[in-house]
Structure formats: structure tokens, C-alpha cells
Design an enzyme around this catalytic site. Structure first.
Site, PDB file in Angstrom:
ATOM      1  N   CYS A   1       0.974  -1.171  -0.083  1.00  0.00           N
ATOM      2  CA  CYS A   1       0.188  -0.041  -0.121  1.00  0.00           C
ATOM      3  C   CYS A   1       0.876   1.363  -0.151  1.00  0.00           C
ATOM      4  O   CYS A   1       2.068   1.124   0.364  1.00  0.00           O
ATOM      5  CB  CYS A   1      -0.785   0.169   1.142  1.00  0.00           C
ATOM      6  SG  CYS A   1      -1.560  -1.487   1.656  1.00  0.00           S
TER       7      CYS A   1
ATOM      8  N   ARG B   1       0.996   2.724  -9.043  1.00  0.00           N
ATOM      9  CA  ARG B   1       1.587   1.571  -8.117  1.00  0.00           C
ATOM     10  C   ARG B   1       0.702   0.787  -7.443  1.00  0.00           C
ATOM     11  O   ARG B   1       1.118  -0.494  -7.365  1.00  0.00           O
ATOM     12  CB  ARG B   1       2.690   2.344  -7.050  1.00  0.00           C
ATOM     13  CG  ARG B   1       3.759   2.972  -7.430  1.00  0.00           C
ATOM     14  CD  ARG B   1       4.798   3.555  -6.371  1.00  0.00           C
ATOM     15  NE  ARG B   1       5.967   3.546  -6.876  1.00  0.00           N
ATOM     16  CZ  ARG B   1       7.263   3.273  -6.403  1.00  0.00           C
ATOM     17  NH1 ARG B   1       6.964   2.865  -4.958  1.00  0.00           N
ATOM     18  NH2 ARG B   1       8.388   3.146  -6.660  1.00  0.00           N
TER      19      ARG B   1
ATOM     20  N   TRP C   1      -2.652  -2.219  -2.899  1.00  0.00           N
ATOM     21  CA  TRP C   1      -2.613  -3.409  -3.993  1.00  0.00           C
ATOM     22  C   TRP C   1      -2.628  -4.918  -3.018  1.00  0.00           C
ATOM     23  O   TRP C   1      -1.899  -4.872  -2.187  1.00  0.00           O
ATOM     24  CB  TRP C   1      -1.450  -3.321  -4.475  1.00  0.00           C
ATOM     25  CG  TRP C   1      -1.348  -4.319  -5.754  1.00  0.00           C
ATOM     26  CD1 TRP C   1      -2.260  -4.579  -6.863  1.00  0.00           C
ATOM     27  CD2 TRP C   1      -0.191  -5.721  -5.654  1.00  0.00           C
ATOM     28  NE1 TRP C   1      -1.616  -5.998  -7.347  1.00  0.00           N
ATOM     29  CE2 TRP C   1      -0.484  -6.328  -6.817  1.00  0.00           C
ATOM     30  CE3 TRP C   1       0.664  -5.629  -4.940  1.00  0.00           C
ATOM     31  CZ2 TRP C   1       0.166  -7.488  -7.184  1.00  0.00           C
ATOM     32  CZ3 TRP C   1       1.654  -7.057  -5.404  1.00  0.00           C
ATOM     33  CH2 TRP C   1       1.201  -7.655  -6.193  1.00  0.00           C
TER      34      TRP C   1
ATOM     35  N   ASN D   1       1.139  -0.443   5.593  1.00  0.00           N
ATOM     36  CA  ASN D   1       1.750  -0.617   4.607  1.00  0.00           C
ATOM     37  C   ASN D   1       2.792  -1.820   4.845  1.00  0.00           C
ATOM     38  O   ASN D   1       3.948  -1.653   5.687  1.00  0.00           O
ATOM     39  CB  ASN D   1       2.608   0.581   3.999  1.00  0.00           C
ATOM     40  CG  ASN D   1       3.394   0.209   3.008  1.00  0.00           C
ATOM     41  OD1 ASN D   1       3.221  -0.807   2.013  1.00  0.00           O
ATOM     42  ND2 ASN D   1       4.501   0.784   2.318  1.00  0.00           N
ATOM     43  N   GLY D   2       2.831  -2.998   4.285  1.00  0.00           N
ATOM     44  CA  GLY D   2       3.573  -4.142   4.515  1.00  0.00           C
ATOM     45  C   GLY D   2       2.679  -5.488   4.675  1.00  0.00           C
ATOM     46  O   GLY D   2       1.621  -5.352   4.234  1.00  0.00           O
TER      47      GLY D   2
ATOM     48  N   GLU E   1      13.204 -11.312 -21.605  1.00  0.00           N
ATOM     49  CA  GLU E   1      13.015 -10.226 -21.290  1.00  0.00           C
ATOM     50  C   GLU E   1      11.650  -9.622 -22.165  1.00  0.00           C
ATOM     51  O   GLU E   1      10.556  -9.390 -21.772  1.00  0.00           O
ATOM     52  CB  GLU E   1      13.894  -9.004 -21.190  1.00  0.00           C
ATOM     53  CG  GLU E   1      13.587  -7.530 -21.117  1.00  0.00           C
ATOM     54  CD  GLU E   1      12.636  -7.215 -20.055  1.00  0.00           C
ATOM     55  OE1 GLU E   1      12.454  -8.006 -19.170  1.00  0.00           O
ATOM     56  OE2 GLU E   1      12.253  -6.106 -20.047  1.00  0.00           O
TER      57      GLU E   1
ATOM     58  N   LYS F   1       7.545  -9.293 -21.354  1.00  0.00           N
ATOM     59  CA  LYS F   1       6.596  -8.066 -21.493  1.00  0.00           C
ATOM     60  C   LYS F   1       5.525  -8.593 -22.262  1.00  0.00           C
ATOM     61  O   LYS F   1       4.419  -7.692 -22.165  1.00  0.00           O
ATOM     62  CB  LYS F   1       7.610  -7.015 -22.479  1.00  0.00           C
ATOM     63  CG  LYS F   1       8.702  -6.473 -21.591  1.00  0.00           C
ATOM     64  CD  LYS F   1       8.156  -5.301 -20.601  1.00  0.00           C
ATOM     65  CE  LYS F   1       9.056  -4.754 -19.598  1.00  0.00           C
ATOM     66  NZ  LYS F   1      10.043  -5.643 -18.774  1.00  0.00           N
TER      67      LYS F   1
ATOM     68  N   GLU G   1       3.164 -10.018 -19.565  1.00  0.00           N
ATOM     69  CA  GLU G   1       2.830  -8.810 -18.621  1.00  0.00           C
ATOM     70  C   GLU G   1       1.813  -8.029 -19.119  1.00  0.00           C
ATOM     71  O   GLU G   1       0.832  -7.642 -18.667  1.00  0.00           O
ATOM     72  CB  GLU G   1       4.059  -8.038 -18.403  1.00  0.00           C
ATOM     73  CG  GLU G   1       3.843  -7.260 -17.248  1.00  0.00           C
ATOM     74  CD  GLU G   1       5.192  -6.416 -16.768  1.00  0.00           C
ATOM     75  OE1 GLU G   1       6.040  -6.319 -17.358  1.00  0.00           O
ATOM     76  OE2 GLU G   1       5.055  -5.786 -15.589  1.00  0.00           O
TER      77      GLU G   1
ATOM     78  N   HIS H   1      15.194 -30.684 -28.921  1.00  0.00           N
ATOM     79  CA  HIS H   1      15.369 -31.432 -27.728  1.00  0.00           C
ATOM     80  C   HIS H   1      13.703 -31.817 -27.021  1.00  0.00           C
ATOM     81  O   HIS H   1      13.658 -32.907 -26.731  1.00  0.00           O
ATOM     82  CB  HIS H   1      15.886 -30.600 -26.623  1.00  0.00           C
ATOM     83  CG  HIS H   1      17.342 -30.833 -26.791  1.00  0.00           C
ATOM     84  ND1 HIS H   1      18.028 -32.039 -26.625  1.00  0.00           N
ATOM     85  CD2 HIS H   1      18.426 -29.972 -27.298  1.00  0.00           C
ATOM     86  CE1 HIS H   1      19.666 -31.878 -26.732  1.00  0.00           C
ATOM     87  NE2 HIS H   1      19.543 -30.527 -27.486  1.00  0.00           N
TER      88      HIS H   1
ATOM     89  N   LYS I   1       3.715  -1.572  -9.076  1.00  0.00           N
ATOM     90  CA  LYS I   1       5.091  -1.110  -9.529  1.00  0.00           C
ATOM     91  C   LYS I   1       6.411  -2.013  -8.747  1.00  0.00           C
ATOM     92  O   LYS I   1       7.198  -2.314  -9.270  1.00  0.00           O
ATOM     93  CB  LYS I   1       5.158   0.212  -9.760  1.00  0.00           C
ATOM     94  CG  LYS I   1       6.521   0.823 -10.333  1.00  0.00           C
ATOM     95  CD  LYS I   1       6.782   0.587 -11.719  1.00  0.00           C
ATOM     96  CE  LYS I   1       8.202   1.118 -12.101  1.00  0.00           C
ATOM     97  NZ  LYS I   1       8.372   0.450 -13.521  1.00  0.00           N
TER      98      LYS I   1
END
Ligand code: F6R
Length: 607
Positions: free
Chosen positions: A2, A27, A78, A104-105, A481, A485, A488, A504, A602
Site C-alpha cells: 500500500c 503503483r 494493492w 503498508n507491509g 525479457e 513483456k 505482462e 530436444h 510497480k
């Protein structure tokens, strides 16, 4: 996970809080709320199980929010563990409705605490935050400050917890272990935030809270305590250029950040490479000169991990130095055996990633030599690591990391070239590479001009449910990468292999509806990749090539994206930029929210 923003003063700070929430919505965007306390100790709050805009309309339509109040707290969430419902949305309160808690946590021992407290109290939500509220009621003694000292001893990290006691509504008590927290005092007003960005546009300076410190905010003054002792805290200058900015003609902020990449690269190189003398020039890198290092171990998470993987090729190929990369969460699960001649490099664009920071603590505890490449200039990491370098990518606001990954790769490329030159292995080759680097931002600008074509191709490829991404050598991490993307942003399933691996087992998945994207620049592996792709074409797979030189052989491909030719070691830059555009356009074609992919935030600040 949060974000919390609080105000203690004499004004109506509603517009500020709403602005702060909007700034940080990139975020955490599951739910949001605002709470305020009036002079008669009455608590008001509004919750929205959706975006900040919904909350803003609700609060602005509430007559009660038009008055001046001394205490305001706002929060975006979140959900890491529990469903996104109004009941789970903060603030949470004690059974006697006296203590209101924001957090937050994650409280790791919340289950044990809940079982203990359930004997006395009724719970209305699934959250660990409600457990804190009930614990405060249970342990309350004398005042909130004394009580929170006791509460903090029962909580297992990570947390940043703010509490309002409505019998003393002008006071907020805040405890912190690990989760970030900063304070700004200005003209009889106090602002507190768990993210510096939300304050950067209004504050000139700030005070950073360290772990196990407590802050008591009362009548627009604050005092920080550690182990009951009052502390004088250092005030730091706020010199952060935080630009969520304008969209201009871009269709999303992610797109805007991709188009910033050539400028980001120019900035990353500018201070470190003298293009006239073709020499690397940097104080931090020079310090490395004094050290006796024969191995580099990079520890990072996901996109930063892939950037780290690319470095391994650079270190080995250019500097003849052994390098390996470990995903930070696995580093934490493994046994760490320190080595005196190893440089432990930590890579995180945000510096907030929980597993990367915890890995750093483990290495520090065993006296490993630590180096951090970070993008956030105000981060505490500078104090924690032996050496550091900034990637100068500018703050990356939107969820998918793009310009930062490129800047991370660039920083380490410079470091590898410097080590290469120091060993005087092939000075003329090193200088030729520097010349290529000088032209790289131009080549990336050219790559970006492919955008309309990529947009068209994305329309065609967005109809597939799965795709292969194929590669060899230094393009291995680049392809991973790109695959990340695509998943995601567009939620299309992608698999990633070396063309060499096909026989293979991946050929078992051969199906015309499973296209291959092949990263195949001209160079050492070009013809080997061509030969592997022929096997694919023989089975009628659809193939999209990302190449540097046109081969007029339609038997080899269905579609082509051509990128400017450059040194093989620099091809990940041009290929990744093309693929970032491809991933983003797939997502846009499918109507996804590119800036806010589902279920993601984020920064991953908890385990
Ligand atoms: C993917 C992405 C994430 C981050 C990961 C590590 O686009 O952005 O997978 O790469 O969460 O983040 P940092 O680099 O901040 O440690």
C-alpha cells in the site's frame, strides 16, 4: 502492499491528498480510501474498491469533507493476500472503535495473533491490518506511544503502521520496520508519506525514518523516537525530478517511456564515456581498480535479472571475468558462501524489491563486497552498499519496466568495457565498440520509426493464444525479457528457447497456431538460426523475424521487423526496443490497460 499519505495541520488538505493518490495510483490501484477526523473526534472515511477517480468523486460530493480538519490520512492498496472488498479496504478499527489503523507491509505472524485475539474480539475482515487494530486495543496502556512500543514487539515485519486514537484526534503515531516512510514539515503542517514521489512536487526537504523508529505527530509538530529516546533527524534536500507529466500524443505512459529510451541512453553514457578520446571515465568505476576481483555475482529480480544476465555475457566476453546471475528470491532460499574476490552486484530499478534488499542484508552480514546499480537517487541503498552507480533513467512511473532495463544494461556495458580496457586486452576493438555505442541512441531512434509497421503486425499476432520467442547467446536474456513483456502487457502466453534447443523437445508443440518470433541479427549465429528455422517452416509454423539484414527468402518467414545493424553485443538494445513496441501494441490491440496490467503493482515491497 500500500501507499499511505497523511496530513496533520490546520487546513483542509483534501485536494492535496487526492493529488497524492493520483500520483501514486500507478503503483497500487486495487482500492483507495480517505479518512479524516473532526474537532468533535468524529471519524469520517470513504472507501472505493476501484480507482482513485471513483473515490475522488465520492469524497468531493460529501459536505463533511469541505471543512477544515486536523488529521487526514489517505491510502491506496494493492491486495497481496486478501480479496479486494470494502471490508478489507483500510482503515481498520478496534472493536471499541477508538483506534484506526493504516498499514503498508505484511505481518507475517498475523495468524497466530488472530487466533489469540479471536478469543476476545470479533473480526470483520480477512486482513492482517485489522489484527493490528485489535492488538492495540488489547495492549492499550496509558497512551498510544507507550502502547505502540509494546505492539511493535509483537509484530513480525514488514510494516509501516499509522494509528489514530480518536480520543486524541490531533495525534498520529507511526511505527516502522522496513517499509519506507518520510516526513516533511512546513509552516505548521506535517506531511507523511510512504513514497517520496508523492511529496516531491510540494516538498523542499524531507526526513527519512529508519527501521524501529517511531514518530509521534501532534499539533502539526513531530518527534522521532528510537528505544524511547527522542532523536534529532537529518533533514535531506528534496532534489527529485518527478515527472508523471503529460501524455502528449502518446496513447499510454508506457509508450511514452519506450520513446524516451534513446535520450535515456544518451544520459547514461554522457557522464561516463569520453567519446572524443574513446575512454571510459567514471570515479566509481575507477575505485574498482583498487580491488582484487575475479568474479561478479549479480542478484536481481525479473527484468532486472534479465539485464543482469546480459551483463554476464559482457563481463565474460569483454573483460574476461567470470560472472553469474541469481534470481533474488532463490538467493534467499539458498546457502550463501561468501568469497573475498567476488563483487556482489545488486540490481533493482526501484531499490524497494523485498527479496533484493534482503539478499543484500545477507551478503553484508558476511562481509561480501557489495555494489548496487540503482535508478532512485534518494534511496537509502547508497548508505547500505560499499559502492553504487546510478542508471540515470529518470523515474519510471508505469508498471512495466522498459527504459530502466535498457539503462541498467548500458551501465554494466560501460563497466565491462572499462575492465576490458584496464586489462588492455584489445584496445583498438574496445575503441571500435565505443564508437558503435556513440551511434546507438540514433539507431534506437531509427528502430522506433518501425512503430507503424509493428502496430500492424501486432494486429495479426494478437489473435494467437501462444507464441515462441527464439534466440541464441547474448540475445538469450533479451528474448526472455521480451517474452516477459508480452505476457505482462498482453497476457498472451509465450515460451522462450534457444533455436538450438528446438529438437530436444519444443518441436513437440509445433502447430501452425503457435507462431515463432526469432531474434536473429547478422553475425556468428545467423546461419545456424536459419537452419533451425527451416525445421520450423517445414512444419508450417508462422515465423516473425527480427533481423538486421534483409534476406529475400520468403520461405524463411511470414513477417519481418528490420532493425539497424550494430555490433552483436549491442543488438539486445535494438531488439528489445522493437519487442517492447510489439508487446505494447499486442496489448493495445487486445484492449488491455497497458499502464496498469491486471494484478500487478510497480514495486514488490513484501515477500
Ligand atoms: C517487469 C517488471 C518487474 C520488475 C521486478 C524487479 O516489467 O517491471 O518484473 O523487473 O519486479 O523490480 P526492480 O528492478 O525494481 O527490483
Amino acid at each position: 502492499m500500500c501507499w499511505i499519505f497523511a496530513y496533520n495541520g490546520k487546513k483542509n488538505s483534501l485536494p492535496l491528498l487526492i493529488d497524492g493518490l493520483r500520483t501514486l495510483e500507478y503503483r497500487w490501484y486495487d482500492s483507495a480510501w480517505i479518512m479524516w477526523v473532526n474537532k468533535d473526534w468524529k471519524v469520517f472515511y470513504k472507501k472505493a474498491v476501484w480507482r482513485v477517480s471513483v473515490l475522488a468523486t465520492e469524497v468531493e460530493n460529501d459536505e463533511e469533507s469541505k471543512n477544515d480538519y486536523t488529521t487526514w490520512i489517505a491510502h491506496t492498496r494493492w491486495a497481496t493476500h486478501w480479496t479486494v472488498t470494502k471490508n478489507n479496504t483500510h482503515p481498520h478499527h478496534s472493536e471499541n472503535n477508538r483506534f484506526y489503523v493504516v498499514h503498508n507491509g505484511i505481518i507475517e505472524n498475523y495468524k497466530e495473533l488472530k487466533t489469540e485475539l479471536e478469543k476476545k474480539y470479533k473480526f470483520y475482515s480477512e486482513t492482517d491490518t485489522e489484527v493490528i487494530a485489535k492488538l492495540i486495543e488489547d495492549l492499550f496502556e496509558k497512551d498510544l506511544k507507550t502502547t505502540m512500543q509494546k505492539v511493535s514487539k509483537r509484530l513480525v515485519w514488514a510494516y509501516s503502521v499509522a494509528v489514530v486514537d480518536i480520543e486524541n484526534p490531533d495525534t498520529i503515531v507511526w511505527i516502522k520496520l522496513w517499509s519506507p516512510l518520510i516526513i516533511w514539515e512546513w509552516d505548521s503542517e506535517i506531511f507523511i508519506s510512504s513514497d517520496v514521489n508523492a511529496l516531491s512536487s510540494i516538498a523542499h526537504s524531507y526526513v527519512r525514518l529508519e527501521d524501529n523508529e517511531m514518530v509521534v505527530i501532534k499539533n502539526a509538530k513531530y518527534q522521532v523516537f528510537a528505544s524511547w529516546k527522542a532523536l534529532e533527524k537529518e533533514v535531506e534536500n528534496m532534489d527529485i525530478d518527478y515527472d508523471t507529466g503529460e501524455l502528449w500524443d502518446f496513447s499510454s505512459f508506457t509508450e511514452k517511456e519506450i520513446f524516451e529510451i534513446p535520450t535515456v541512453l544518451e544520459n547514461t553514457f554522457k557522464w561516463r564515456i569520453d567519446f572524443e578520446s574513446k575512454m571510459v571515465n567514471n570515479e566509481t568505476i575507477n575505485e574498482l581498480n583498487e580491488l582484487d576481483i575475479d568474479k561478479i555475482e549479480i542478484i536481481a529480480s525479473w527484468s532486472s535479472y534479465y539485464a543482469g544476465y546480459m551483463w554476464c555475457y559482457y563481463f565474460k566476453e569483454l573483460a574476461n571475468i567470470s560472472a553469474q546471475v541469481t534470481i533474488s528470491s532463490e538467493f534467499l532460499c539458498d546457502t550463501f558462501i561468501p568469497s573475498k574476490k567476488t563483487l556482489y552486484v545488486f540490481l533493482s530499478q526501484s531499490w524497494e524489491t523485498a527479496d533484493v534488499r534482503e539478499s543484500l542484508k545477507i551478503v553484508k552480514a558476511k562481509w561480501g563486497l557489495t555494489f548496487w546499480v540503482v535508478n532512485v537517487v534518494w534511496s537509502t541503498i547508497a548508505k547500505l552498499t560499499d559502492m553504487w552507480m546510478f542508471s540515470h533513467a529518470g523515474i519510471e512511473v508505469w508498471v512495466a519496466s522498459t527504459k530502466n532495463v535498457i539503462a541498467q544494461v548500458a551501465v554494466m556495458l560501460i563497466m565491462a568495457i572499462w575492465m576490458w580496457m584496464k586489462k588492455d586486452l584489445q584496445p583498438s576493438k574496445a575503441r571500435a565498440l565505443i564508437e558503435e555505442i556513440w551511434d546507438l541512441p540514433n539507431k534506437l531512434n531509427k528502430t522506433l520509426t518501425n512503430w507503424p509497421k509493428i502496430k500492424e503486425l501486432a494486429k495479426k499476432y494478437s489473435k494467437y493464444k501462444s507464441m515462441f520467442m527464439l534466440w541464441r547467446n547474448v540475445l538469450f536474456p533479451a528474448a526472455w525479457e521480451c517474452s516477459l513483456k508480452c505476457k505482462e502487457l498482453s497476457y498472451i502466453h509465450t515460451e522462450c528457447y534457444s533455436t538450438w534447443e528446438l529438437k530436444h523437445w519444443p518441436l513437440a508443440l509445433v502447430w501452425p497456431d503457435f507462431p515463432c518470433v526469432v531474434l536473429n541479427p547478422t553475425g556468428r549465429f545467423y546461419s545456424k538460426n536459419v537452419s533451425n528455422i527451416k525445421e520450423v517452416r517445414a512444419r508450417k509454423w508462422t515465423v516473425l523475424w527480427i533481423i538486421t539484414e534483409w534476406e529475400n527468402d520468403p520461405d524463411l518467414y511470414d513477417d519481418v521487423i528490420e532493425v539497424p545493424k550494430t555490433d552483436t553485443l549491442l543488438t539486445p538494445f535494438t531488439m528489445m526496443v522493437s519487442m517492447y513496441l510489439f508487446a505494447m501494441n499486442l496489448a493495445e490491440t487486445l484492449g488491455r490497460d497497458v499502464d496498469k496490467p491486471r494484478n500487478l503493482a510497480k514495486s514488490v515491497t513484501v515477500e
